[in-house]
Enzyme design. Sequence first.
Site, PDB file in Angstrom:
ATOM      1  N   HIS A 122       0.825  -1.204   0.000  1.00 34.48           N
ATOM      2  CA  HIS A 122       0.000   0.000   0.000  1.00 34.48           C
ATOM      3  C   HIS A 122       0.862   1.257   0.000  1.00 34.48           C
ATOM      4  O   HIS A 122       0.633   2.179  -0.782  1.00 34.48           O
ATOM      5  CB  HIS A 122      -0.915   0.017   1.226  1.00 34.48           C
ATOM      6  N   ASP A 123       1.820   1.292   0.901  1.00 38.45           N
ATOM      7  CA  ASP A 123       2.708   2.459   0.995  1.00 38.45           C
ATOM      8  C   ASP A 123       3.799   2.121   2.000  1.00 38.45           C
ATOM      9  O   ASP A 123       3.548   1.428   2.984  1.00 38.45           O
ATOM     10  CB  ASP A 123       1.937   3.699   1.461  1.00 38.45           C
TER      11      ASP A 123
END
Length: 514
Positions: A393-394
């Site tokens: 996701h990050d």
Amino acid sequence: MFKTAHDASSPDNPNYDKYKDLLSDGWFGYKVDNSDEQYANFRDNLPILVAVICAYLPLSHLFRQYFVPVSPLKSPLQPLYRTYFFLAFSIFYLYFMYGNSLFKILTIVSINFLIAKLGGASKWMPAATWTFNIVILFLNEAYAGYVFADLHKSLAWLDANTGVNNRWDINFNFTMLRLVSFNLDYYWALRQTPEQLKEEKDKTQLTDKERVATPSFVEDYIFLNYLAYSLYAPLYVAGPIMTFNDFVSQLRYPKHVPGKTLLKWVGRLAFSLLTMEFTMHCMHMVAISKRQAWDGNPILQICMIGLFNLVLIWLKLMIIWRFFRLWALLDGIEAPENMIRCVINNYSALGFWRSWHKSFNLWIIRYIYVPLGGTRNASYNIWVVFTFVAVWHDINLKLLAWGWLISLFILPEIIAGKIFSKKKASLETCWGNWPHYRHLCAVGAVGNIMLMMIANLVGFCIGVEGVKLMLGDLFSSFYGWMVMSICFCAIFVCAQLQFEVREDEKRRGIFLNC
């Protein structure tokens, strides 16, 4: 609940001045909270996306009508003609979207293909595939998508054209999943046993699961098909995720999507968009969370800010995923539906992840969870799974904390499921025969729901500090304990209703497994 969240967003609220600059002019004199960058990017570019679809679909169907045989392409010697159109349009579309960054995408995609072809059935190929793709995720983050001038001064002119979306590396996370899918599907196809090769199936009648699990012809794992799959325009930006086997199977043996289904999806998408607009105008949860503008608010308002933040995340992702899935459906390609339950219709942590971003969940099960041992090692491999999910996701500490919290909070459900099993105990001690077993499950469901809310608030809404503040206020006063008690009772009733929804689905022959 709605009124409480609305009151927290009112201009009369003392914290309004802290975030009002993030609001925009909306409909009927209302202010609209369009401060979520992901949804704002989609919302602001929606007219352009609709125009692209209106240009794409007639061309795609004309090509299919005049150049693609009507009968299924059952022989490996028959090329998948639609890949020519898919690839041509995708190159044009991605150049429009990302400009000269398209060359960066093509370079990474090509290197991954070389790993697959050089490795073949060798045991090092999956390891090389995972290493390369995870390193690319870190490099994309570290260098913000790279700059041509950093490679050589003579390439600086290429940085002038970045298309309408200069952050190609953000959307590339979805492409990374396709790259891994192609390489591992190819690896498993090459490592089939003689018995599997001899087994004959009518591939025109495969179910959704069989299309994923059944290897394609070895001749299908070529660069043209790989590029068409990796860059397929309708699903490129946000998914849903399809495996390579599924994608090729649908090209060889097309699925018929009834017109009634398409009309239903158009209607549901339109209703979801209007619901989102109504909510963005009536409550400003994203802007409040960004500025942490809740000082002095009653604890119930802070709880509702957190809850409706989660609802808005669910709604925005559902809209984005359904929009691109509808584009693919109109093109004759059926990708998995990502959101199959409302976010507040979940009482099981495991069930929640099966119904939230389902195509990603199916991808993880196929390419990570099962290779790591599946349910045999569930208590251990969920840490690997959610660490990867967080990094995918990050790459930041907040999402890592979220991933590890999810792993930690899933453990009580796994342990309780073994201790209070409905089926595995002997008849004399079977918990399922206890008259109050349903209520015991509802108490467990309340705990699951609260833990899931805390984890998601940390990862996607108010962060660690916001959650600390909320929990501190909840447990440090009589009013906070009263709010917690009322919430417990309300969620307990909701859990009972959710149980009955599942029973009704079973009676109607619907098994969503979540």
